[in-house]
Design a protein around this motif. Structure first.
Motif, PDB file in Angstrom:
ATOM      1  N   THR A 406       0.836  -1.209   0.000  1.00  0.00           N
ATOM      2  CA  THR A 406       0.000   0.000   0.000  1.00  0.00           C
ATOM      3  C   THR A 406       0.867   1.254   0.000  1.00  0.00           C
ATOM      4  OG1 THR A 406      -1.687  -1.194   1.216  1.00  0.00           O
ATOM      5  CG2 THR A 406      -1.836   1.208   1.263  1.00  0.00           C
ATOM      6  N   ALA A 407       1.897   1.253   0.831  1.00  0.00           N
ATOM      7  CA  ALA A 407       2.766   2.428   0.925  1.00  0.00           C
ATOM      8  C   ALA A 407       3.483   2.680  -0.399  1.00  0.00           C
ATOM      9  CB  ALA A 407       3.785   2.223   2.048  1.00  0.00           C
ATOM     10  N   VAL A 408       3.965   1.600  -0.991  1.00  0.00           N
ATOM     11  CA  VAL A 408       4.717   1.727  -2.237  1.00  0.00           C
ATOM     12  C   VAL A 408       3.788   2.194  -3.362  1.00  0.00           C
ATOM     13  CG1 VAL A 408       5.913   0.324  -3.966  1.00  0.00           C
ATOM     14  CG2 VAL A 408       6.516   0.098  -1.554  1.00  0.00           C
ATOM     15  N   ARG A 409       2.588   1.644  -3.378  1.00  0.00           N
ATOM     16  CA  ARG A 409       1.588   2.056  -4.365  1.00  0.00           C
ATOM     17  C   ARG A 409       1.348   3.564  -4.306  1.00  0.00           C
ATOM     18  NH1 ARG A 409      -1.791  -0.930  -7.414  1.00  0.00           N
ATOM     19  NH2 ARG A 409      -1.991  -3.054  -6.700  1.00  0.00           N
ATOM     20  N   ARG A 410       1.215   4.101  -3.091  1.00  0.00           N
ATOM     21  CA  ARG A 410       0.954   5.543  -2.933  1.00  0.00           C
ATOM     22  C   ARG A 410       2.054   6.355  -3.581  1.00  0.00           C
ATOM     23  NH1 ARG A 410      -1.234   4.984   2.662  1.00  0.00           N
ATOM     24  NH2 ARG A 410      -3.406   4.689   2.109  1.00  0.00           N
ATOM     25  N   THR A 411       3.283   5.939  -3.377  1.00  0.00           N
ATOM     26  CA  THR A 411       4.409   6.682  -3.938  1.00  0.00           C
ATOM     27  C   THR A 411       4.422   6.598  -5.456  1.00  0.00           C
ATOM     28  OG1 THR A 411       5.763   6.397  -1.989  1.00  0.00           O
ATOM     29  CG2 THR A 411       6.933   6.748  -4.033  1.00  0.00           C
ATOM     30  N   PHE A 412       4.255   5.392  -5.985  1.00  0.00           N
ATOM     31  CA  PHE A 412       4.469   5.214  -7.421  1.00  0.00           C
ATOM     32  C   PHE A 412       3.212   5.436  -8.250  1.00  0.00           C
ATOM     33  CE2 PHE A 412       8.213   3.460  -5.492  1.00  0.00           C
ATOM     34  CZ  PHE A 412       9.194   3.980  -6.306  1.00  0.00           C
ATOM     35  N   ASP A 413       2.020   5.323  -7.636  1.00  0.00           N
ATOM     36  CA  ASP A 413       0.799   5.734  -8.342  1.00  0.00           C
ATOM     37  C   ASP A 413       0.916   7.206  -8.738  1.00  0.00           C
ATOM     38  OD1 ASP A 413      -0.387   3.273  -8.174  1.00  0.00           O
ATOM     39  OD2 ASP A 413      -1.981   3.852  -6.766  1.00  0.00           O
ATOM     40  N   ALA A 414       1.463   8.012  -7.832  1.00  0.00           N
ATOM     41  CA  ALA A 414       1.576   9.456  -8.095  1.00  0.00           C
ATOM     42  C   ALA A 414       2.517   9.699  -9.275  1.00  0.00           C
ATOM     43  CB  ALA A 414       2.092  10.166  -6.845  1.00  0.00           C
ATOM     44  N   ILE A 415       3.608   8.936  -9.324  1.00  0.00           N
ATOM     45  CA  ILE A 415       4.562   9.108 -10.432  1.00  0.00           C
ATOM     46  C   ILE A 415       3.916   8.646 -11.739  1.00  0.00           C
ATOM     47  CG2 ILE A 415       6.819   8.380 -11.344  1.00  0.00           C
ATOM     48  CD1 ILE A 415       7.789   8.257  -8.416  1.00  0.00           C
ATOM     49  N   ASN A 416       3.243   7.521 -11.703  1.00  0.00           N
ATOM     50  CA  ASN A 416       2.565   7.029 -12.907  1.00  0.00           C
ATOM     51  C   ASN A 416       1.498   8.010 -13.391  1.00  0.00           C
ATOM     52  OD1 ASN A 416       3.929   4.671 -13.515  1.00  0.00           O
ATOM     53  ND2 ASN A 416       2.641   3.385 -12.208  1.00  0.00           N
ATOM     54  N   ALA A 417       0.762   8.590 -12.431  1.00  0.00           N
ATOM     55  CA  ALA A 417      -0.321   9.517 -12.810  1.00  0.00           C
ATOM     56  C   ALA A 417       0.261  10.710 -13.560  1.00  0.00           C
ATOM     57  CB  ALA A 417      -1.077   9.972 -11.566  1.00  0.00           C
ATOM     58  N   LYS A 418       1.339  11.255 -13.006  1.00  0.00           N
ATOM     59  CA  LYS A 418       1.960  12.427 -13.611  1.00  0.00           C
ATOM     60  C   LYS A 418       2.577  12.095 -14.976  1.00  0.00           C
ATOM     61  CE  LYS A 418       3.811  16.585 -13.440  1.00  0.00           C
ATOM     62  NZ  LYS A 418       3.027  17.819 -13.315  1.00  0.00           N
ATOM     63  N   GLN A 419       3.182  10.919 -15.082  1.00  0.00           N
ATOM     64  CA  GLN A 419       3.874  10.531 -16.319  1.00  0.00           C
ATOM     65  C   GLN A 419       2.918   9.931 -17.356  1.00  0.00           C
ATOM     66  OE1 GLN A 419       7.140  11.138 -16.939  1.00  0.00           O
ATOM     67  NE2 GLN A 419       7.190  12.145 -14.944  1.00  0.00           N
ATOM     68  N   GLY A 420       1.719   9.529 -16.909  1.00  0.00           N
ATOM     69  CA  GLY A 420       0.842   8.782 -17.808  1.00  0.00           C
ATOM     70  C   GLY A 420       1.433   7.418 -18.117  1.00  0.00           C
ATOM     71  N   SER A 421       2.116   6.851 -17.134  1.00  0.00           N
ATOM     72  CA  SER A 421       2.776   5.552 -17.321  1.00  0.00           C
ATOM     73  C   SER A 421       2.105   4.487 -16.460  1.00  0.00           C
ATOM     74  CB  SER A 421       4.264   5.672 -16.966  1.00  0.00           C
ATOM     75  OG  SER A 421       4.418   6.142 -15.629  1.00  0.00           O
ATOM     76  N   THR A 422       2.553   3.256 -16.616  1.00  0.00           N
ATOM     77  CA  THR A 422       1.927   2.137 -15.904  1.00  0.00           C
ATOM     78  C   THR A 422       2.988   1.282 -15.217  1.00  0.00           C
ATOM     79  OG1 THR A 422       2.084   0.804 -17.902  1.00  0.00           O
ATOM     80  CG2 THR A 422      -0.016   1.924 -17.516  1.00  0.00           C
ATOM     81  N   TYR A 423       2.516   0.395 -14.328  1.00  0.00           N
ATOM     82  CA  TYR A 423       3.427  -0.572 -13.714  1.00  0.00           C
ATOM     83  C   TYR A 423       3.760  -1.661 -14.713  1.00  0.00           C
ATOM     84  CZ  TYR A 423       2.293   1.529  -9.212  1.00  0.00           C
ATOM     85  OH  TYR A 423       2.146   2.406  -8.177  1.00  0.00           O
ATOM     86  N   ARG A 424       4.930  -2.267 -14.557  1.00  0.00           N
ATOM     87  CA  ARG A 424       5.270  -3.471 -15.301  1.00  0.00           C
ATOM     88  C   ARG A 424       4.701  -4.644 -14.518  1.00  0.00           C
ATOM     89  NH1 ARG A 424       9.416  -3.258 -19.495  1.00  0.00           N
ATOM     90  NH2 ARG A 424       9.380  -5.515 -19.279  1.00  0.00           N
ATOM     91  N   VAL A 425       3.844  -5.414 -15.168  1.00  0.00           N
ATOM     92  CA  VAL A 425       3.174  -6.509 -14.464  1.00  0.00           C
ATOM     93  C   VAL A 425       3.781  -7.863 -14.843  1.00  0.00           C
ATOM     94  CG1 VAL A 425       1.009  -5.254 -14.202  1.00  0.00           C
ATOM     95  CG2 VAL A 425       1.384  -6.651 -16.229  1.00  0.00           C
ATOM     96  N   ASP A 426       4.920  -7.812 -15.553  1.00  0.00           N
ATOM     97  CA  ASP A 426       5.469  -9.062 -16.099  1.00  0.00           C
ATOM     98  C   ASP A 426       6.733  -9.535 -15.409  1.00  0.00           C
ATOM     99  OD1 ASP A 426       6.769  -6.725 -17.048  1.00  0.00           O
ATOM    100  OD2 ASP A 426       7.755  -7.915 -18.599  1.00  0.00           O
TER     101      ASP A 426
END
Ligand code: FDA
Length: 502
Positions: A406-426
């Protein structure tokens, strides 16, 4: 056979063990060190001591016929491959819901780790290790550990201009664009050497995909620092390929049984030592297991009921982000991380995250930003002895890692939102985006002040000491080896002054 009598035995040659050996030897004591792994000083068939991360072989992993890489998949393709069985340098111990990576060999974790030497936060140490004399720790033991370990900082030229750190610059810029704070991360890798190899003037190591299976150049591992100094005294003997298997109280001394191992891990014989002082430095898993096993066998009685408790993975959570095609991370990447994303100034509780901007050297541009996050997770598990199976078990479950994710998601969701990028799920198989199933930072099992007193003395066992990562309470908030080293320095100072005054 009859026991070999030695004045002081150190079990394990990682950070804690190396500090103990050096300080004992400098005070004039003879020391015998036992290490289950190999002495990594002989070149293999390719002229190198260690195998590269991208070319694993029998030197790479401890007694496995297949690699067990932290990143197990890439775009649907499994990355692990068959290797010849060998007493290799990286172990992965698999418990029910947690895989623990450990370095194995003379030098312990220093052989395989990323060299990041990060100071812990004083307020967090006060929180998780109440009772630690912090003034002294920060004024003397941490700076001493930094000097002995050879901690240094990346040069401006490498960080700002080298193609090998493009991934770090992109990781920094995308984090800062979302208002995240990015901090430099000190290291024991010699950055002057890194400059030379990046310029093609010295054999490559950080620039040649070397890290988790060992670095052939550049890294000041313990064999070049503490252990070199300890051996130079002439008072320290290291028995490699020798695994301690049990400790028994025998009057005023301890009898330690050990197995001698061949290069493929077969037991070729046994040896018995007797010592009035034994320093346990086999790491969080190794030390806790030795004590649990010895208690189960009846060799040690009266150990604290808290043995095995307080274990944690230091909140380790790995993740990847997919960058856009105009944001290359570089075909060439240094394996030595130099920057971290740090939200401790504005987050609280289990939301505190320190995430190293990690390399993913693939030889081609993957546009992948990789991060190893460390959270202030309060989840703790217990190591215990399964008498039926004859092995140590860990009751960590996937739910224990939820707060970290949850903590990590909060940090990197914000970066993804700003960049319009996604997590690597592979990267970690089909059922996880965040690695909640392995750790590089096992901590605890013999927490300072519970199983031991404040000076690492095992309670109820005069002459038995613990000096390694098993003392730390499951979480330190940063990469742990600098703290472990400084803690061992503090313990040895007290022990030498109070218990070993000749
Ligand atoms: P450590 O594990 O170093 O040493 C224990 C030694 O005891 C080993 O050599 C082992 O073989 C030996 N042993 C175990 N059982 C034994 C037995 N029964 N008999 C004889 N010998 C036995 N940390 C950090 O601060 N910065 C970083 O960049 C990284 N990066 C990193 C990457 C990877 C891939 C890993 C696996 C780990 C890291 N770490 C790290 C973690 C760091 O390496 C770790 O915290 C320390 O090595 C722990 O130090 P200890 O002294 O506790 O034990």
């Amino acid at each position: 056979g009859a026991p070999v009598d030695v004045p002081a035995l150190v079990i394990g040659t990682g950070y804690g063990g190396s500090v103990a050996a050096l300080r004992l030897a400098l005070a004039g004591h003879r020391v015998t060190m036992l290490e289950m792994g190999q002495e990594w000083n002989r070149p293999g068939h390719d002229g190198r001591v260690f195998a590269r991360m991208t070319e694993p072989d029998e030197r790479s992993m401890w007694l496995r016929r297949r690699t067990a890489m932290p990143i197990s998949h890439l775009t649907g393709v499994p990355l692990d491959r068959p290797i010849k069985l060998g007493a290799g340098v990286l172990d992965r111990v698999d418990f029910a819901a947690m895989g623990v990576y450990c370095g194995v060999g003379v030098g312990g974790g220093s052989l395989v780790n990323g060299g990041m030497a990060v100071r812990p936060r004083r307020d967090y140490l006060a929180e998780v290790m109440p009772g630690l004399p912090l003034d002294d720790f920060f004024a003397r033991h941490l700076p001493l550990a930094e000097r002995e370990l050879g901690v240094n900082h990346v040069t401006e030229a490498l960080l700002e201009a080298s193609p090998y750190y493009q991934y770090a610059r992109l990781g920094r810029d995308t984090a800062q664009a979302s208002g995240r704070r990015v901090v430099p991360v000190p290291n024991v890798y010699d950055f002057a050497y890194l400059e030379q190899e990046a310029a093609g003037q010295a054999p490559g190591s950080a620039t040649a995909n070397e890290v988790i299976f060992g670095n052939n150049h550049g890294k000041r591992d313990l064999t070049k620092t503490y252990l070199a100094r300890a051996r130079a005294t002439g008072l320290v003997t290291v028995q490699a390929a020798t695994r301690a298997s049990g400790i028994e109280r025998a009057g005023d001394a301890f009898v330690v049984r050990a197995e001698m191992l061949t290069a493929d891990g077969t037991v070729s014989g046994t040896v018995v030592y007797r010592a009035p002082r034994v320093f346990l430095a086999a790491g969080s898993l190794g030390t806790t297991e030795l004590l649990l096993r010895s208690r189960a066998a009846g060799g040690l009685t009266g150990l604290s009921e808290e043995l095995g408790f307080g274990w944690g993975p230091n909140g380790n959570t790995m993740l990847g982000r997919a960058n856009h095609v105009w944001q290359p991370t570089g075909a060439r990447q240094s394996t030595i991380p130099v920057l971290g994303i740090d939200n401790w100034a504005y987050a609280t509780g289990q939301d505190r995250v320190f995430a190293e901007i990690a390399p993913f050297p693939a030889g081609i541009d993957t546009y992948l930003s990789l991060y190893l996050a460390i959270t202030a997770s309060a989840s703790r598990a217990r190591l215990s002895w399964d008498a039926t199976a004859g092995r140590m078990i860990l009751d960590w479950t996937r739910a224990h890692a939820a707060a970290s994710v949850t903590a990590v998601r909060r940090t990197f969701d914000a970066i993804n939102a700003k960049q319009g990028s996604t997590y690597r799920v592979d990267l970690f198989g089909s059922d996880r985006t965040f690695s909640d199933h392995f750790t590089y930072h096992p901590l605890g099992g013999c927490v300072l002040g519970t199983v031991t007193d404040r000076a690492g003395r095992v309670r109820g066992q005069g002459g038995l000491y613990i000096v390694d990562g098993s003392l730390a309470p499951g979480s330190l908030g940063v990469n742990p080896f600098l703290t472990i080293t400084a803690l061992a320095e503090q313990i040895m100072e007290t022990v030498l002054a109070e218990d070993l005054r000749s």
